[in-house]
Design a protein around this motif. Sequence first.
Motif, PDB file in Angstrom:
ATOM      1  N   CYS A 100      22.186  40.158  80.950  1.00 20.18           N
ATOM      2  CA  CYS A 100      21.228  39.571  81.168  1.00 20.18           C
ATOM      3  C   CYS A 100      19.681  39.576  80.323  1.00 20.18           C
ATOM      4  N   GLU A 101      19.509  38.050  80.440  1.00 17.79           N
ATOM      5  CA  GLU A 101      18.014  38.352  80.414  1.00 17.79           C
ATOM      6  C   GLU A 101      17.171  39.279  80.481  1.00 17.79           C
ATOM      7  N   LYS A 102      16.113  39.267  79.807  1.00 14.54           N
ATOM      8  CA  LYS A 102      14.867  40.467  80.361  1.00 14.54           C
ATOM      9  C   LYS A 102      14.096  39.133  81.226  1.00 14.54           C
ATOM     10  N   PRO A 103      13.651  39.914  82.441  1.00  9.83           N
ATOM     11  CA  PRO A 103      13.910  41.482  83.040  1.00  9.83           C
ATOM     12  C   PRO A 103      14.822  41.266  83.947  1.00  9.83           C
ATOM     13  N   MET A 104      15.640  42.354  83.771  1.00 11.35           N
ATOM     14  CA  MET A 104      16.792  41.641  84.918  1.00 11.35           C
ATOM     15  C   MET A 104      16.827  41.814  86.515  1.00 11.35           C
ATOM     16  N   ALA A 105      15.588  42.177  86.725  1.00 15.40           N
ATOM     17  CA  ALA A 105      14.334  42.005  87.588  1.00 15.40           C
ATOM     18  C   ALA A 105      13.506  42.726  87.940  1.00 15.40           C
ATOM     19  N   THR A 106      12.823  41.410  88.844  1.00 12.30           N
ATOM     20  CA  THR A 106      11.005  41.987  88.679  1.00 12.30           C
ATOM     21  C   THR A 106      10.689  43.286  90.186  1.00 12.30           C
ATOM     22  N   THR A 107      11.583  43.892  90.667  1.00 13.61           N
ATOM     23  CA  THR A 107      11.070  44.508  91.627  1.00 13.61           C
ATOM     24  C   THR A 107      12.165  45.746  91.456  1.00 13.61           C
ATOM     25  N   LEU A 108      11.636  46.779  91.735  1.00 15.32           N
ATOM     26  CA  LEU A 108      12.314  48.168  91.640  1.00 15.32           C
ATOM     27  C   LEU A 108      14.303  47.980  92.144  1.00 15.32           C
ATOM     28  N   PRO A 109      14.016  47.783  93.227  1.00 26.21           N
ATOM     29  CA  PRO A 109      14.872  47.205  95.174  1.00 26.21           C
ATOM     30  C   PRO A 109      16.086  46.141  94.118  1.00 26.21           C
ATOM     31  N   LEU A 177       5.677  41.443  83.283  1.00 26.65           N
ATOM     32  CA  LEU A 177       7.401  41.672  83.152  1.00 26.65           C
ATOM     33  C   LEU A 177       8.196  40.701  82.548  1.00 26.65           C
ATOM     34  N   GLU A 178       8.092  39.668  81.519  1.00 29.44           N
ATOM     35  CA  GLU A 178       7.953  39.009  80.554  1.00 29.44           C
ATOM     36  C   GLU A 178       8.218  39.786  78.819  1.00 29.44           C
ATOM     37  N   ASP A 183       7.625  45.488  75.106  1.00 30.73           N
ATOM     38  CA  ASP A 183       7.581  46.468  74.379  1.00 30.73           C
ATOM     39  C   ASP A 183       8.022  47.602  74.469  1.00 30.73           C
ATOM     40  N   PHE A 184       7.312  47.702  76.653  1.00 29.73           N
ATOM     41  CA  PHE A 184       7.731  49.196  76.745  1.00 29.73           C
ATOM     42  C   PHE A 184       9.200  50.027  76.701  1.00 29.73           C
ATOM     43  N   ASP A 185       9.803  48.540  76.581  1.00 30.83           N
ATOM     44  CA  ASP A 185      11.927  49.336  76.255  1.00 30.83           C
ATOM     45  C   ASP A 185      11.744  49.392  74.834  1.00 30.83           C
ATOM     46  N   THR A 186      10.788  48.762  73.614  1.00 26.21           N
ATOM     47  CA  THR A 186      10.254  49.531  72.789  1.00 26.21           C
ATOM     48  C   THR A 186       9.992  51.100  72.416  1.00 26.21           C
ATOM     49  N   LEU A 187       8.577  51.034  73.216  1.00 25.81           N
ATOM     50  CA  LEU A 187       8.876  52.260  72.833  1.00 25.81           C
ATOM     51  C   LEU A 187       9.015  53.432  73.244  1.00 25.81           C
ATOM     52  N   ARG A 188       9.601  52.914  74.613  1.00 28.14           N
ATOM     53  CA  ARG A 188      11.109  53.996  75.498  1.00 28.14           C
ATOM     54  C   ARG A 188      12.175  54.380  74.075  1.00 28.14           C
ATOM     55  N   TYR A 189      12.665  53.362  73.474  1.00 24.78           N
ATOM     56  CA  TYR A 189      13.172  53.489  71.911  1.00 24.78           C
ATOM     57  C   TYR A 189      13.310  53.884  70.726  1.00 24.78           C
ATOM     58  N   LEU A 190      11.843  54.105  70.658  1.00 28.70           N
ATOM     59  CA  LEU A 190      11.345  54.152  69.571  1.00 28.70           C
ATOM     60  C   LEU A 190      10.269  55.895  70.251  1.00 28.70           C
ATOM     61  N   ASP A 314      18.248  51.346  81.428  1.00 31.29           N
ATOM     62  CA  ASP A 314      17.464  50.581  80.843  1.00 31.29           C
ATOM     63  C   ASP A 314      16.441  49.953  81.196  1.00 31.29           C
ATOM     64  N   ALA A 315      16.697  48.587  81.456  1.00 33.55           N
ATOM     65  CA  ALA A 315      16.072  47.498  81.819  1.00 33.55           C
ATOM     66  C   ALA A 315      15.444  48.914  83.262  1.00 33.55           C
ATOM     67  N   ARG A 316      15.705  48.524  84.222  1.00 36.98           N
ATOM     68  CA  ARG A 316      14.666  49.008  85.104  1.00 36.98           C
ATOM     69  C   ARG A 316      14.041  50.754  84.820  1.00 36.98           C
ATOM     70  N   ALA A 317      13.939  50.928  83.485  1.00 37.04           N
ATOM     71  CA  ALA A 317      12.698  52.234  83.398  1.00 37.04           C
ATOM     72  C   ALA A 317      11.361  51.244  83.008  1.00 37.04           C
ATOM     73  N   ALA A 318      12.039  50.378  82.053  1.00 38.60           N
ATOM     74  CA  ALA A 318      10.986  49.306  81.002  1.00 38.60           C
ATOM     75  C   ALA A 318       9.928  48.518  82.662  1.00 38.60           C
ATOM     76  N   LEU A 319      10.753  47.919  83.491  1.00 35.81           N
ATOM     77  CA  LEU A 319      10.319  47.428  84.197  1.00 35.81           C
ATOM     78  C   LEU A 319       9.413  48.258  85.493  1.00 35.81           C
ATOM     79  N   ALA A 320       9.807  50.186  85.846  1.00 33.35           N
ATOM     80  CA  ALA A 320       8.649  50.783  86.268  1.00 33.35           C
ATOM     81  C   ALA A 320       7.754  50.984  85.204  1.00 33.35           C
ATOM     82  N   VAL A 321       7.651  50.748  84.242  1.00 35.35           N
ATOM     83  CA  VAL A 321       6.588  50.832  83.092  1.00 35.35           C
ATOM     84  C   VAL A 321       5.938  49.970  83.649  1.00 35.35           C
ATOM     85  N   ALA A 322       6.183  48.439  83.121  1.00 33.05           N
ATOM     86  CA  ALA A 322       5.722  47.417  84.094  1.00 33.05           C
ATOM     87  C   ALA A 322       5.332  46.910  84.925  1.00 33.05           C
ATOM     88  N   LEU A 323       5.930  47.573  86.088  1.00 34.24           N
ATOM     89  CA  LEU A 323       4.960  47.202  88.171  1.00 34.24           C
ATOM     90  C   LEU A 323       4.107  48.385  88.127  1.00 34.24           C
TER      91      LEU A 323
END
Length: 341
Positions: A100-109, A177-178, A183-190, A314-323
């Motif tokens: 799935c392309e990012k973001p996997m979702a736009t809400t945590l639920p 969100l998009e 960058d949020f995922d990249t910062l977690r990765y780094l 990983d997608a959920r974790a980046a989304l949590a930062v975005a939200l």
Amino acid sequence: MTTHSSEPLAVGLVGAGRMGSFHAETLARRLPDARLAAVADPVPGVARRLADRLDCPIALTDIDELLADPGIGAVVVSTPARTHADLVVAAARAGKAVYCEKPMATTLPDADRAIDAARTAGVPLQVGFNRRYDAGFRAAHDGIAAGDIGTPQLLRSLTRDPGLADPAPIPPWTIFLETLIHDFDTLRYLNPGAAPVEVSAMADALVRPDFKDRGLLDTAVVTIRFDNGAIAVAEASFQAVYGYDVRGEVFGSGGMFTMGDVRRTHLTRYGPPGVTADCATYDQDLFRDAYVAELADFVDSVRTGRTPAVTGEDARAALAVALAAIRSVGTGAPARVDGAE
């Protein structure tokens, strides 16, 4: 889910737009272990034009028909972000591995629904964070994980897009969100092994102030505090007049890594106009190899049964930062990241 067949993995594409078309070309022409089996897009004629260009036998406007095809083992979802979670759930329930392309979702639920559906079905779920597959970002991650620059203390990631057209179809909060979701995922990765706990964000419409009343913010800076004490900054703009610009930096107790470049190649021209470089103006130029590598990794994970390198979690974790960044902009105060202790 494991496929032991020596035949190429049959993959269906859902969404035949700009990014979907690139993924379709990769499946049809760049990966010997995969084949483009079908293309589906609800807009009449779009799937057929792409399928014909790539000699794909099946073109559909009904996405459910593609998901019901027993000959298709995996799907690539490249549709508008608001549709991603439902399509991941539907594909997983149909027994298909899902990229799935990012973001996997736009809400945590919704993110949790997608993750649970893939887990229940026992199918791989991978999300398209391409920087993890870029050679420079990957080498930096590996060096940081090995302790080459000591403990990460200051991190930076930025995304600057080359231009902003009329944003009428762009939904509010797109910059978080998009765009900054990368960058949020990249910062977690780094910052391996660390988790973001608090976010402070500022954003405005500096490129096109007249679009602010539509909810479009085109410039943003986000500060993130991690549970290992590291402080990170993510920034984005929708108008880099010099080209598509993606860079990162990690400063540690024992050194520093920098990665990313605005140049299409390392060629520099010296002449009467001065010194110039050929800058990339398109993400598919700057990250071409990474886009291919992430789909190659997905296909391999389906064929071998291993967990994809970039997961739904990983997608959920980046989304949590975005939200959290969206909440911070709304309140003008720092916001805790969902799930942070």
